[in-house]
Design an enzyme around this catalytic site. Structure first.
Site, PDB file in Angstrom:
ATOM      1  N   ASN A   7      -4.483 -21.904 -26.922  1.00 35.89           N
ATOM      2  CA  ASN A   7      -4.731 -23.265 -27.409  1.00 35.89           C
ATOM      3  C   ASN A   7      -3.404 -24.037 -27.381  1.00 35.89           C
ATOM      4  OD1 ASN A   7      -4.879 -25.521 -29.201  1.00 35.89           O
ATOM      5  ND2 ASN A   7      -6.762 -24.690 -30.051  1.00 35.89           N
ATOM      6  N   HIS A  10      -0.931 -27.790 -30.103  1.00 36.82           N
ATOM      7  CA  HIS A  10       0.302 -28.049 -30.860  1.00 36.82           C
ATOM      8  C   HIS A  10       1.455 -28.523 -29.993  1.00 36.82           C
ATOM      9  CE1 HIS A  10      -1.700 -27.015 -34.456  1.00 36.82           C
ATOM     10  NE2 HIS A  10      -2.186 -25.941 -33.852  1.00 36.82           N
ATOM     11  N   HIS A  43      -8.485 -29.022 -28.130  1.00 36.86           N
ATOM     12  CA  HIS A  43      -9.415 -29.650 -29.069  1.00 36.86           C
ATOM     13  C   HIS A  43      -9.194 -31.159 -28.963  1.00 36.86           C
ATOM     14  CE1 HIS A  43     -10.896 -29.708 -33.567  1.00 36.86           C
ATOM     15  NE2 HIS A  43     -11.541 -30.575 -32.811  1.00 36.86           N
ATOM     16  N   ARG A  45      -9.822 -34.173 -30.518  1.00 38.07           N
ATOM     17  CA  ARG A  45     -10.331 -34.660 -31.799  1.00 38.07           C
ATOM     18  C   ARG A  45     -10.759 -36.116 -31.697  1.00 38.07           C
ATOM     19  NH1 ARG A  45      -9.600 -32.378 -36.878  1.00 38.07           N
ATOM     20  NH2 ARG A  45      -8.743 -30.275 -36.835  1.00 38.07           N
ATOM     21  N   ARG A  49      -5.488 -37.107 -32.564  1.00 39.11           N
ATOM     22  CA  ARG A  49      -4.182 -36.881 -33.215  1.00 39.11           C
ATOM     23  C   ARG A  49      -3.238 -36.051 -32.340  1.00 39.11           C
ATOM     24  NH1 ARG A  49      -5.752 -32.939 -38.192  1.00 39.11           N
ATOM     25  NH2 ARG A  49      -7.126 -34.685 -38.644  1.00 39.11           N
ATOM     26  N   HIS A  50      -3.788 -35.244 -31.429  1.00 37.54           N
ATOM     27  CA  HIS A  50      -2.883 -34.486 -30.542  1.00 37.54           C
ATOM     28  C   HIS A  50      -3.307 -34.613 -29.086  1.00 37.54           C
ATOM     29  CE1 HIS A  50      -5.924 -31.501 -31.463  1.00 37.54           C
ATOM     30  NE2 HIS A  50      -5.385 -31.097 -32.598  1.00 37.54           N
ATOM     31  N   GLU A  70     -12.776 -27.754 -27.117  1.00 36.13           N
ATOM     32  CA  GLU A  70     -13.308 -27.776 -28.483  1.00 36.13           C
ATOM     33  C   GLU A  70     -13.560 -29.225 -28.861  1.00 36.13           C
ATOM     34  OE1 GLU A  70     -11.197 -23.966 -30.545  1.00 36.13           O
ATOM     35  OE2 GLU A  70     -10.245 -25.897 -30.807  1.00 36.13           O
ATOM     36  N   THR A 100      -6.139 -29.019 -40.457  1.00 36.53           N
ATOM     37  CA  THR A 100      -6.676 -28.247 -39.339  1.00 36.53           C
ATOM     38  C   THR A 100      -8.118 -27.915 -39.693  1.00 36.53           C
ATOM     39  OG1 THR A 100      -6.354 -26.310 -37.928  1.00 36.53           O
ATOM     40  CG2 THR A 100      -5.851 -26.009 -40.260  1.00 36.53           C
ATOM     41  N   THR A 101      -8.847 -27.322 -38.758  1.00 38.58           N
ATOM     42  CA  THR A 101     -10.256 -26.998 -39.003  1.00 38.58           C
ATOM     43  C   THR A 101     -10.376 -26.093 -40.225  1.00 38.58           C
ATOM     44  OG1 THR A 101     -10.519 -27.074 -36.629  1.00 38.58           O
ATOM     45  CG2 THR A 101     -12.347 -26.154 -37.879  1.00 38.58           C
ATOM     46  N   GLU A 151     -18.076 -18.488 -31.611  1.00 39.85           N
ATOM     47  CA  GLU A 151     -16.668 -18.157 -31.855  1.00 39.85           C
ATOM     48  C   GLU A 151     -16.555 -17.931 -33.353  1.00 39.85           C
ATOM     49  OE1 GLU A 151     -13.426 -20.170 -29.914  1.00 39.85           O
ATOM     50  OE2 GLU A 151     -12.213 -20.118 -31.740  1.00 39.85           O
ATOM     51  N   HIS A 191      -8.768 -18.739 -34.926  1.00 39.09           N
ATOM     52  CA  HIS A 191      -8.232 -19.579 -36.009  1.00 39.09           C
ATOM     53  C   HIS A 191      -7.348 -18.758 -36.941  1.00 39.09           C
ATOM     54  CE1 HIS A 191      -7.874 -23.531 -37.785  1.00 39.09           C
ATOM     55  NE2 HIS A 191      -7.604 -22.869 -38.881  1.00 39.09           N
ATOM     56  N   HIS A 214      -1.623 -21.833 -32.781  1.00 39.03           N
ATOM     57  CA  HIS A 214      -0.500 -22.152 -33.653  1.00 39.03           C
ATOM     58  C   HIS A 214       0.573 -21.060 -33.648  1.00 39.03           C
ATOM     59  CE1 HIS A 214       1.645 -22.934 -37.465  1.00 39.03           C
ATOM     60  NE2 HIS A 214       1.491 -24.184 -37.075  1.00 39.03           N
TER      61      HIS A 214
HETATM   62  C1  LIG Z   1     -11.372 -25.087 -34.001  1.00 40.61           C
HETATM   63  C2  LIG Z   1     -10.118 -24.386 -34.307  1.00 40.61           C
HETATM   64  O1  LIG Z   1     -10.099 -23.473 -35.049  1.00 40.61           O
HETATM   65  C3  LIG Z   1      -8.840 -24.754 -33.730  1.00 40.61           C
HETATM   66  O2  LIG Z   1      -8.934 -25.093 -32.427  1.00 40.61           O
HETATM   67  C4  LIG Z   1      -8.146 -25.794 -34.413  1.00 40.61           C
HETATM   68  O3  LIG Z   1      -9.043 -26.639 -35.023  1.00 40.61           O
HETATM   69  C5  LIG Z   1      -7.283 -26.548 -33.452  1.00 40.61           C
HETATM   70  O4  LIG Z   1      -7.344 -27.851 -33.728  1.00 40.61           O
HETATM   71  P1  LIG Z   1      -6.279 -28.431 -34.736  1.00 40.61           P
HETATM   72  O5  LIG Z   1      -4.990 -28.007 -34.169  1.00 40.61           O
HETATM   73  O6  LIG Z   1      -6.521 -29.883 -34.672  1.00 40.61           O
HETATM   74  O7  LIG Z   1      -6.576 -27.843 -36.055  1.00 40.61           O
HETATM   75  N1  LIG Z   2     -10.480 -21.917 -32.043  1.00 41.44           N
HETATM   76  C1  LIG Z   2      -9.248 -21.461 -32.561  1.00 41.44           C
HETATM   77  C2  LIG Z   2      -8.130 -21.944 -31.743  1.00 41.44           C
HETATM   78  O1  LIG Z   2      -8.314 -22.437 -30.652  1.00 41.44           O
HETATM   79  C3  LIG Z   2      -6.734 -21.799 -32.193  1.00 41.44           C
HETATM   80  O2  LIG Z   2      -6.568 -21.822 -33.574  1.00 41.44           O
HETATM   81  P1  LIG Z   2      -5.087 -21.593 -34.144  1.00 41.44           P
HETATM   82  O3  LIG Z   2      -4.571 -20.303 -33.543  1.00 41.44           O
HETATM   83  O4  LIG Z   2      -4.262 -22.754 -33.686  1.00 41.44           O
HETATM   84  O5  LIG Z   2      -5.255 -21.493 -35.628  1.00 41.44           O
END
Ligand SMILES: CC(=O)[C@@H](O)[C@H](O)COP(=O)(O)O
Ligand SMILES: NCC(=O)COP(=O)(O)O
Length: 239
Positions: A7, A10, A43, A45, A49-50, A70, A100-101, A151, A191, A214
């Site tokens: 993902n 960030h 994602h 949104r 925001r990102h 997402e 965050t989610t 997921e 997540h 993250h």
């Molecule tokens: C859905 C999820 O768990 C993540 O992808 C997370 O929401 C990433 O998006 P954010 O970084 O905006 O929280």
């Molecule tokens: N769906 C979860 C994701 O894509 C990444 O979540 P995170 O590792 O940034 O908390």
């Protein structure tokens, strides 16, 4: 062997902090793929925001593995997904004020609308996954309304305050994987997973893909993105 979806939200968060052009999530996606990522997750949104619409469009052209988008199950997002056609869409809950989610989708309450969204996306050739808590009722409804994948939201496991709480959350995930596999649903997870806690979840088996952002980007600041992706890739594959 499980796959790793990186993902890159960030990277975009850092770019948006200055409103400029760097770092570019498109470049990050390419580096992640060179390092062995099996897919790229973003994602988009509603508040942008990102990740921006521009990122999605370019990534659709440059990602060589699989693009997992997402998004909230809104008319706007469904139209965007159908025009860009990522390989997969993961439908997630969204709250404007959240950092965050904060949890999984309530597919039981929103089942009518989600069924329509799933059908529209699948008719466009997109694989649909529902981001849900490891709750048997949610899994059964996800299956009933035609999702291809779930997921499992691993946030409660990742945020467990002590080993006992963590063990209970891990058992919920384990049971969720078993039930989903029995129903012939594909299973992804993500997540809050990091280089320590991911080992316990990966050891369960039966999870096809881990979506992690993250912790990979946090480590990348210290050791570089290539190394951060390679290390995580090894953990999800060989746990
Ligand atoms: C859905 C999820 O768990 C993540 O992808 C997370 O929401 C990433 O998006 P954010 O970084 O905006 O929280
Ligand atoms: N769906 C979860 C994701 O894509 C990444 O979540 P995170 O590792 O940034 O908390």
């Amino acid at each position: 062997m499980a796959r790793l979806g990186v993902n890159i939200d960030h990277v975009a968060t850092l770019r948006q902090a200055r409103g400029g052009t760097e770092p570019d999530p498109v470049a990050a996606a390419a580096i992640a793929e060179f390092a062995g990522a099996d897919g790229i997750t973003i994602h988009l949104r509603e508040d942008r925001r990102h990740i921006q619409d521009r990122d999605l469009k370019i990534l659709r052209q440059t990602v060589q593995t699989r693009l997992n988008l997402e998004m909230a199950a809104t008319e706007e997002m469904i139209a965007i997904a159908l025009s860009v056609k990522p390989e997969a869409c993961t439908l997630v809950p969204e709250k404007r004020a959240e950092l965050t989610t904060e949890g999984g989708l309530d597919v039981r309450i929103h089942q009518e609308a989600l069924k329509v969204a799933i059908e529209k996306l699948q008719a466009g050739g997109i694989i649909v996954s529902l981001f849900i808590d490891p709750d048997p009722d949610q899994i059964k409804v996800a299956n009933k309304i035609g999702a291809d994948y779930i997921e499992i939201h691993t946030g409660s496991f990742a945020e467990a305050k002590n080993w006992k709480e963590e063990e209970l959350e891990l058992i919920k995930i384990e049971n969720a994987v078993k039930l989903a596999r029995k129903l012939d649903l594909g299973v992804n997870a993500g997540h809050g997973l990091n280089y320590t806690n991911v080992k316990k979840v990966a050891a369960i088996g039966g999870i096809e893909e881990f979506n992690i952002g993250h912790s990979i980007m946090s480590r990348a600041i210290m050791v570089g993105l290539d190394r951060a992706v390679r290390d995580m890739s090894e953990l999800v594959r060989y746990a």
